[in-house]
Design a protein around this motif. Structure first.
Motif, mmCIF file in Angstrom:
data_model
loop_
_atom_site.group_PDB
_atom_site.id
_atom_site.type_symbol
_atom_site.label_atom_id
_atom_site.label_comp_id
_atom_site.label_asym_id
_atom_site.label_seq_id
_atom_site.Cartn_x
_atom_site.Cartn_y
_atom_site.Cartn_z
ATOM 1 N N TYR A 394 0.846 -1.202 0.000
ATOM 2 C CA TYR A 394 0.000 0.000 0.000
ATOM 3 C C TYR A 394 0.886 1.259 0.000
ATOM 4 N N HIS A 395 2.131 1.080 0.521
ATOM 5 C CA HIS A 395 3.059 2.223 0.474
ATOM 6 C C HIS A 395 3.327 2.628 -0.978
ATOM 7 N N LEU A 396 3.509 1.596 -1.828
ATOM 8 C CA LEU A 396 3.802 1.873 -3.247
ATOM 9 C C LEU A 396 2.648 2.629 -3.903
ATOM 10 N N ASP A 397 1.436 2.215 -3.530
ATOM 11 C CA ASP A 397 0.255 2.792 -4.199
ATOM 12 C C ASP A 397 0.080 4.260 -3.859
ATOM 13 N N ARG A 398 0.808 4.708 -2.829
ATOM 14 C CA ARG A 398 0.708 6.121 -2.450
ATOM 15 C C ARG A 398 1.420 7.018 -3.467
ATOM 16 N N GLY A 399 2.483 6.449 -4.114
ATOM 17 C CA GLY A 399 3.317 7.372 -4.889
ATOM 18 C C GLY A 399 3.688 6.960 -6.286
ATOM 19 N N TYR A 400 3.246 5.762 -6.723
ATOM 20 C CA TYR A 400 3.666 5.304 -8.062
ATOM 21 C C TYR A 400 2.447 4.849 -8.853
ATOM 22 N N GLU A 401 2.056 5.672 -9.813
ATOM 23 C CA GLU A 401 0.866 5.369 -10.615
ATOM 24 C C GLU A 401 1.127 4.205 -11.570
ATOM 25 N N LYS A 402 0.271 3.195 -11.534
ATOM 26 C CA LYS A 402 0.324 2.070 -12.466
ATOM 27 C C LYS A 402 1.725 1.441 -12.529
ATOM 28 N N LEU A 403 2.373 1.263 -11.400
ATOM 29 C CA LEU A 403 3.757 0.779 -11.372
ATOM 30 C C LEU A 403 3.928 -0.559 -12.067
ATOM 31 N N GLU A 404 3.080 -1.544 -11.733
ATOM 32 C CA GLU A 404 3.279 -2.861 -12.361
ATOM 33 C C GLU A 404 3.077 -2.780 -13.864
ATOM 34 N N GLN A 405 2.065 -1.996 -14.287
ATOM 35 C CA GLN A 405 1.771 -1.888 -15.718
ATOM 36 C C GLN A 405 2.956 -1.242 -16.448
ATOM 37 N N LYS A 406 3.450 -0.156 -15.874
ATOM 38 C CA LYS A 406 4.562 0.547 -16.534
ATOM 39 C C LYS A 406 5.782 -0.359 -16.650
ATOM 40 N N LEU A 407 6.084 -1.096 -15.593
ATOM 41 C CA LEU A 407 7.264 -1.984 -15.632
ATOM 42 C C LEU A 407 7.026 -3.186 -16.542
ATOM 43 N N THR A 408 5.844 -3.746 -16.512
ATOM 44 C CA THR A 408 5.534 -4.878 -17.397
ATOM 45 C C THR A 408 5.667 -4.474 -18.860
ATOM 46 N N ASP A 409 5.235 -3.256 -19.177
ATOM 47 C CA ASP A 409 5.276 -2.791 -20.579
ATOM 48 C C ASP A 409 6.701 -2.664 -21.113
ATOM 49 N N VAL A 410 7.694 -2.624 -20.201
ATOM 50 C CA VAL A 410 9.098 -2.518 -20.681
ATOM 51 C C VAL A 410 9.885 -3.787 -20.349
ATOM 52 N N GLY A 411 9.124 -4.885 -20.031
ATOM 53 C CA GLY A 411 9.806 -6.177 -19.956
ATOM 54 C C GLY A 411 9.939 -6.792 -18.586
ATOM 55 N N ALA A 412 9.466 -6.125 -17.543
ATOM 56 C CA ALA A 412 9.587 -6.719 -16.201
ATOM 57 C C ALA A 412 8.560 -7.839 -16.031
ATOM 58 N N LYS A 413 8.943 -8.833 -15.198
ATOM 59 C CA LYS A 413 7.993 -9.885 -14.824
ATOM 60 C C LYS A 413 7.551 -9.591 -13.378
ATOM 61 N N ILE A 414 6.399 -8.897 -13.281
ATOM 62 C CA ILE A 414 5.967 -8.392 -11.970
ATOM 63 C C ILE A 414 4.458 -8.501 -11.901
ATOM 64 N N GLU A 415 3.927 -9.028 -10.818
ATOM 65 C CA GLU A 415 2.463 -9.124 -10.700
ATOM 66 C C GLU A 415 2.043 -8.913 -9.247
ATOM 67 N N ARG A 416 0.812 -8.473 -9.114
ATOM 68 C CA ARG A 416 0.232 -8.207 -7.791
ATOM 69 C C ARG A 416 -0.654 -9.388 -7.417
ATOM 70 N N SER A 417 -0.596 -9.771 -6.142
ATOM 71 C CA SER A 417 -1.486 -10.871 -5.714
ATOM 72 C C SER A 417 -1.927 -10.620 -4.283
ATOM 73 N N LYS A 418 -2.880 -11.413 -3.853
ATOM 74 C CA LYS A 418 -3.358 -11.283 -2.474
ATOM 75 C C LYS A 418 -2.394 -12.034 -1.555
ATOM 76 N N ALA A 419 -1.973 -11.378 -0.478
ATOM 77 C CA ALA A 419 -1.060 -12.060 0.459
ATOM 78 C C ALA A 419 -1.874 -12.887 1.440
ATOM 79 N N PRO A 420 -1.258 -13.973 1.971
ATOM 80 C CA PRO A 420 -1.919 -14.701 3.056
ATOM 81 C C PRO A 420 -2.180 -13.732 4.211
ATOM 82 N N ALA A 421 -3.143 -14.021 5.043
ATOM 83 C CA ALA A 421 -3.582 -13.057 6.080
ATOM 84 C C ALA A 421 -2.426 -12.579 6.953
ATOM 85 N N GLU A 422 -1.486 -13.477 7.257
ATOM 86 C CA GLU A 422 -0.490 -13.095 8.282
ATOM 87 C C GLU A 422 0.559 -12.138 7.716
ATOM 88 N N ALA A 423 0.627 -11.999 6.406
ATOM 89 C CA ALA A 423 1.761 -11.197 5.856
ATOM 90 C C ALA A 423 1.628 -9.717 6.236
#
Ligand code: EPZ
Length: 423
Positions: A394-423
Motif C-alpha cells: 500500500y506504500h507503493l500505491d501512495r506514490g507510483y501510478e500504475k507501477l506494475e503496468q509501466k514496468l511490465t510494458d518494458v519487460g519486467a515480470k511483476i504481478e500483484r497478488s493477495k497475500a496470506p492473512a499473516e503477511a
C-alpha cells in the motif's frame, strides 16, 4: 493485504510515460481552497495520496470531480474548516490545507499530523510562520487551532530549516495577506515553482519562487484557473535507476532531465549513458560494471532524499563501494535491513550507510516500510536472482501510478497478488 511478486533477471527496454508529480499535485489541490471560482488541474496522478487529499477537501465542503488525471474543484461552498485526525494521520501533506483555510476563511482547526516511519517530522515552521502572519494559534487536544478574524498581515519570515511544505503553506497563506511577505531560507524544489506558477495564474503576485527568497504581495482575492501538474522527478529518477540496475535501456517521456540535475549527474558517474530527448531522455546502462558513487541527500537542487533508497538499491550491485549520507530525515534507512536480506552488504553508522557492492542479489520475501523504501525493494527485486515477494505494498500505491503496468510494458515480470492473512 496485496503483495507484489517480481521475477528477477529481466532487462528493461522500451518507452515509459512519467506521471504528474505527487508532491506538486498535493499542494496544488489545496490551492483550490483560496478561491470561490472553479479550479481545474490536469496531469494529476491517480494515487492513494491524491484520493486521500480529495477526500479531505470534500469533507471541507469542496465539490470535486476527478477522472482520467483531471480534477475539478469548486470551493465556493466550503464551510467546515476542520481537518480531522483520521485523515491527517494517514497523510502528512494534509497540513497543506492550514495556510489556505486561515487565509481565506480566517480560521482553521487542523490535526497535528504526528510522526511517521521516516521521522518525527514536526510542523513548527508552518505554525510559527502563520503566527508571524498574524494568526492566533493554540495547540490543544492534538489540533492546531488557528484564527485570523481580521485577516493575515504580510511579514518577513526567516525559516530556521528548509522545509518544502512549510514554504508552500506560507506562500499560499501570504497570497491573501495584507501587504508584502518575504520568505527567507525558502525551499527551492520544482514543486514550489509549480505551485507559484499556479497561484500566479490565479492572480497572485509572487517573485523568487525557486530561489531561497520568495516575495509575495497580498491581493484581495484569487481567481479560478486551469493548470497542469509538472512531471514527477522522483518517479523519473526511480525508473532511470530501473534501467541501470537491469542493464537495460529506457526512454522516459513526458518528463524533463532538468528536474533531476544532481541525481542525473550521479547516475552518469555510475557509468550510465543519458541522452536528452524532445520530451525527456533515454538512459542506458554502461557497458562496464556499475561504478560506486558517494551520495549525500540535500534540499533541492541537491540529491533528493526521496531518491536515496532507490540509489542505495543500485549501489548494492556496484563494483566498489558507496557512502550514502541522509541529512534530511533521521530515520530513512529502513530499506537497509530488507536489502541485506537480499544479500546486500550495507553497514549503517549514524546518518551514513556504507554500501559495499556484491556480485548479485538473491530474491527474498521482504516488507515495505515507507513509500520510497518500498520502491527500492522493487528495484532490487528486478535485479535479484529468483522471485522476490514484496509485502505491504500500500506504500507503493501512495506514490507510483500504475507501477506494475509501466514496468511490465518494458519487460519486467511483476504481478500483484493477495497475500496470506499473516503477511
Ligand atoms: C516534502 O515533505 C515531501 N512531501 C517529502 O516527500 C520529501 O521527502 C521532503 O519534502 C523533503 O524533500 C511532500 O512534498 C508532500 P520538509 P515535507 O518539511 O515538506 C524538518 C515522499 O516520499 N521540519 O521539507 O514534510 C523535517 O522534520 C515524501 O514523497 C521541521 O523541523 O519535508 C525534516 O527533517 C516523503 N519543522 C526537514 O525539516 C517543520 O515545521 C525537511 O522536511 C517542517 C519540517
Amino acid at each position: 493485504m496485496d503483495r507484489i511478486i517480481i521475477q528477477g533477471g529481466s532487462t528493461l527496454n522500451g518507452t515509459l510515460h512519467i506521471s504528474g508529480a505527487k508532491n506538486a499535485a498535493l499542494p496544488l489541490l489545496t490551492a483550490a481552497l483560496l478561491t470561490e471560482e472553479p479550479f481545474h488541474l490536469s496531469n494529476v496522478p491517480e494515487l492513494a495520496d491524491i484520493r486521500l487529499m480529495i477526500e479531505l477537501l470534500s469533507q471541507h465542503g469542496c465539490v470535486i470531480t476527478s477522472q482520467n488525471n483531471e480534477v475539478t474543484i469548486d470551493a465556493s461552498a466550503v464551510e467546515n474548516t476542520t481537518a480531522p485526525y483520521d485523515i491527517v494521520r494517514k497523510m502528512r501533506a494534509s497540513i497543506l490545507v492550514l495556510g489556505p483555510l486561515v487565509a481565506r476563511f480566517g480560521k482553521a482547526r487542523v490535526s497535528l499530523p504526528g510522526g511517521c516511519a521516516i521521522g518525527t517530522r514536526p510542523v513548527d515552521i508552518h505554525v510559527n510562520g502563520l503566527q508571524k502572519l498574524g494568526a492566533q494559534i493554540e495547540l490543544s487536544e492534538g489540533y492546531i487551532n488557528a484564527s485570523a478574524p481580521d485577516g493575515l498581515v504580510g511579514a518577513t519570515i526567516s525559516m530556521p530549516m528548509i522545509s518544502v511544505t512549510a514554504t508552500e503553506n506560507l506562500m499560499m497563506a501570504a497570497t491573501l495577506a495584507k501587504g508584502e511577505t518575504v520568505l527567507i531560507n525558502a525551499a527551492r524544489e520544482p514543486e514550489i515553482i509549480d505551485l507559484a506558477n499556479c497561484l500566479k495564474s490565479m492572480g497572485a503576485i509572487i517573485e523568487g519562487a525557486g530561489t531561497d527568497r520568495i516575495t509575495i504581495q497580498g491581493v484581495d482575492r484569487l481567481k479560478g484557473t486551469s493548470y497542469s501538474v509538472i512531471p514527477d522527478r522522483i518517479e523519473t529518477a526511480t525508473y532511470a535507476i530501473a534501467a541501470i540496475i537491469t542493464q537495460g535501456e529506457l526512454t522516459l517521456c513526458d518528463t524533463d532531465l532538468a528536474l533531476i540535475p544532481t541525481v542525473s549527474e550521479a547516475l552518469t558517474r555510475t557509468g550510465a549513458i543519458i541522452t536528452p530527448t524532445a520530451n525527456g531522455f533515454t538512459i542506458k546502462a554502461g557497458s562496464g560494471p556499475i561504478q560506486g558513487v558517494d551520495v549525500m541527500t540535500e534540499p533541492y537542487p541537491g540529491f533528493a532524499t526521496d531518491i536515496q533508497a532507490q540509489m542505495m538499491a543500485l549501489m548494492t550491485l556496484s563494483n566498489g563501494a558507496s557512502m550514502i549520507t541522509e541529512t534530511i530525515f533521521e530515520n530513512r534507512f529502513m530499506h537497509v535491513p530488507e536489502l541485506c536480506r537480499m544479500g546486500a552488504n550495507i553497514t549503517v553508522h549514524g546518518s551514513s550507510a556504507l554500501v559495499r557492492g556484491v556480485p548479485y542479489l538473491s530474491a527474498a520475501e521482504v516488507m515495505a516500510t515507507d513509500l520510497r523504501a518500498s520502491v527500492s525493494l522493487v528495484l532490487a527485486g528486478l535485479a535479484a536472482k529468483g522471485d522476490t515477494i514484496l509485502n505491504r505494498i500500500y506504500h507503493l500505491d501512495r506514490g507510483y501510478e500504475k507501477l506494475e503496468q509501466k514496468l511490465t510494458d518494458v519487460g519486467a515480470k511483476i504481478e500483484r497478488s493477495k497475500a496470506p492473512a499473516e503477511a
